[in-house]
Design an enzyme around this catalytic site. Structure first.
Site, PDB file in Angstrom:
ATOM      1  N   LYS A   8       0.869  -1.085   0.072  1.00  0.00           N
ATOM      2  CA  LYS A   8       0.044  -0.137   0.076  1.00  0.00           C
ATOM      3  C   LYS A   8       0.682   1.341   0.026  1.00  0.00           C
ATOM      4  O   LYS A   8       0.390   2.452  -0.360  1.00  0.00           O
ATOM      5  CB  LYS A   8      -0.662   0.051   1.034  1.00  0.00           C
ATOM      6  CG  LYS A   8      -2.027  -0.870   0.990  1.00  0.00           C
ATOM      7  CD  LYS A   8      -3.190  -0.192   0.153  1.00  0.00           C
ATOM      8  CE  LYS A   8      -4.426  -1.096   0.099  1.00  0.00           C
ATOM      9  NZ  LYS A   8      -5.471  -0.313  -0.597  1.00  0.00           N
TER      10      LYS A   8
ATOM     11  N   SER B 153       0.146  -9.867  -0.700  1.00  0.00           N
ATOM     12  CA  SER B 153       0.137  -8.474  -0.506  1.00  0.00           C
ATOM     13  C   SER B 153       0.441  -7.873   0.937  1.00  0.00           C
ATOM     14  O   SER B 153       0.658  -6.671   0.822  1.00  0.00           O
ATOM     15  CB  SER B 153      -1.345  -8.193  -0.796  1.00  0.00           C
ATOM     16  OG  SER B 153      -2.333  -8.904  -0.091  1.00  0.00           O
TER      17      SER B 153
END
Length: 523
Positions: free
Chosen positions: A64, A321
């Site tokens: 992110k 992720s």
């Protein structure tokens, strides 16, 4: 596959603009190019070449920060002076916090109260004096609404976690790295999906350069806003979202991300909690790192795809992720991983409450390893047992069901029963008027395949077992709790039996919790 995107004619100008933004993205001032690692254990098991894109290796343990920093570094002087605001379940918040500290910007970050504490603490640590954390609502969408209110009130610049061209371009650099790191044949890339920023960016970039490579999004069955939106041809707003995979718990996907996914995503897959837990364990076994549920989402989808498609030594990439997992979730993950990998079957078995039936039940199990065993006497005619059994493949469940039925036992397969796995397995017991003359003992024995069955085989046939609890936690020693009905006149004989049994044990008959919760009051 659960949802297939209806491809629209490409909007070339928008796609070219995103490609330019991706190539110019300034993510590497804070992010690193993460490894694309082989997963040899999974590759051998699935018969395909599996690669893991290790975004859990970023400084904030998630991809992110790429999009957050790329957005914030492009703000003008006036926007920087006013400060920024963001809404996030945790990983975007950490990216914004790190970027704020790096750039010297004030940032207000709104997080749902359900966000893992490890992420909340990390945001405060990374942002330091530059960041203020506000907790509001139960999901990302709730936090977003509060952030929108504060944005209007104070004039902050909103740093969207997914629906912003600069953020999408930052995330697209993950796809750029995958193609650079693996220029050879590539069948598919699997991407976790919440609001769609990572999927949209990776799909748009890969399709621009390697249109033959499939890009497949993966969501949880209870947070599937993108899958439903692609199926219906318009953005869908979910009433509720599941919070196990909190990083992808989004009720409504972005307008930008939805349009890009419509044009470039080949398919969507849905996976359940057990499959995610199994994928978390797979990543750990390959890397000795523990991803968060959303971090293992793509691998769970990859495994589902490999199991349902005829592939010939294909190369498959799963994006890991993030790794911001609350430590207290590990027990739940470990328990559910066996079921998710279809290595544990769970049954409720009813046997006659008579001498010898317990031994027949154990004989039916043979040398299979028992993962859990719960029983409490409750009926004079029959006994209900909750048992978990380690299996190698799914069809063993059917074989076990048939074997129990052949012995005349009632059997209910609970392997796919969410109520049983979450709650009922912990609620079997209570007081019983039939548990007279009961002694309660804790035993230990070396934990190895068949150890519990051998222990049961040593139990004396003249005394009835009125309570039994065992759960294999992967320790060196198995620990069980046993209630045995021994008349007062046979206690000396029972002591001799314990001495000959040879297992370390402890008398818990006087334990106050046992007397309060499990033992009938004396008349």
């Amino acid at each position: 596959m659960n949802a297939v995107a209806a491809h629209r004619p490409p909007t070339e100008e928008a796609d070219h603009d995103l490609l330019r933004r991706t190539l110019a993205a300034r993510v590497y001032e804070v992010a690193r190019e993460t490894a694309l690692e082989s997963a040899p254990l999974l590759s051998a098991r699935l018969g395909q070449r599996v690669l893991l894109k290790r975004e859990d290796q970023q400084p904030v343990f998630s991809f992110k920060l790429r999009g957050a920093y790329n957005k914030m570094v492009g703000l003008d002087a006036a926007q920087r002076a006013r400060g920024v605001i963001a809404a996030s379940a945790g990983n975007h918040a950490q990216g914004v916090a790190l970027a704020a500290a790096k750039l010297g910007l004030r940032a207000v970050i709104v997080m749902p109260v359900t966000a893992p504490q490890v992420k909340i603490d990390a945001v405060r640590r990374l942002g330091g004096a530059w960041v203020e954390v506000v907790l509001a609502g139960d999901s990302y969408s709730d936090a977003q609404a509060e952030a929108a209110r504060l944005e209007q009130q104070h004039g902050y610049t909103f740093v969207h976690p997914f629906d912003d061209p600069a953020v999408i371009a930052g995330q697209a650099t993950v796809g750029m790295e995958i193609l650079r790191q693996h220029p050879g044949p590539l069948h598919a890339v699997f991407v976790p999906v919440g609001g769609g920023g990572l999927l949209a960016g990776v799909a748009a970039y890969i399709k621009a350069l390697r249109p033959e490579v499939k890009v497949i999004g993966v969501q949880t069955v209870d947070s599937d806003a993108m899958a439903q939106s692609l199926e219906q041809g318009e953005r869908v707003t979910l009433d509720e979202v599941g919070l196990f995979a909190d990083g992808t718990a989004v009720k409504r996907v972005g307008a930008e991300t939805f349009a890009l996914c419509q044009r470039h995503v080949d398919a969507m897959l849905r996976v359940d909690t057990d499959a995610i837990c199994a994928a978390i364990r797979d990543v750990f076994q390959e890397t000795r790192s523990v991803p968060e549920p959303s971090g293992a989402l793509a691998l769970a989808g990859l495994k589902q795809y490999a199991a349902t498609h005829q592939l010939d030594d294909a190369t498959l990439v799963a994006i890991v992720s993030g790794a911001n997992l609350n430590f207290d979730r590990l027990r739940f993950v470990a328990e559910r991983a066996e079921v998710g990998e279809q290595r544990e079957a769970v049954f409720a078995v009813t046997i006659p409450e008579e001498r010898g039936s317990f031994r027949r039940f154990c004989a039916t199990l043979g040398q299979r390893s028992i993962t859990e065993f719960n029983y409490r006497i409750g009926d004079a005619a029959s006994a209900h047992i909750f048992v978990g059994i380690q299996i190698r493949q799914r069809d063993e469940r059917e074989a076990l069901t048939a074997a129990f039925a052949a012995e005349g036992f009632g059997v209910l397969d609970l392997t796919d029963d969410e109520l049983a796995k979450l709650h009922l397995r912990h609620m079997i017991g209570g007081r019983s008027p039939l548990a007279h003359d009961e002694l309660l003992y804790r035993f230990e024995f070396p934990e190895r395949p068949g150890a519990l069955t051998r222990f049961l085989g040593h139990m004396h046939p003249d005394w009835n077992i009125s309570l039994f609890h065992y759960r294999n936690h992967g320790a060196d020693y198995g620990r069980i709790l046993v209630g045995i009905q021994v008349p007062a006149g046979e206690r000396a004989m029972f002591e001799q039996f314990l001495a000959q049994l040879g297992y370390p044990c402890r008398d818990e008959s006087g334990n106050p919790a046992y007397r309060l919760l499990l033992r009938e009051a004396s008349p």
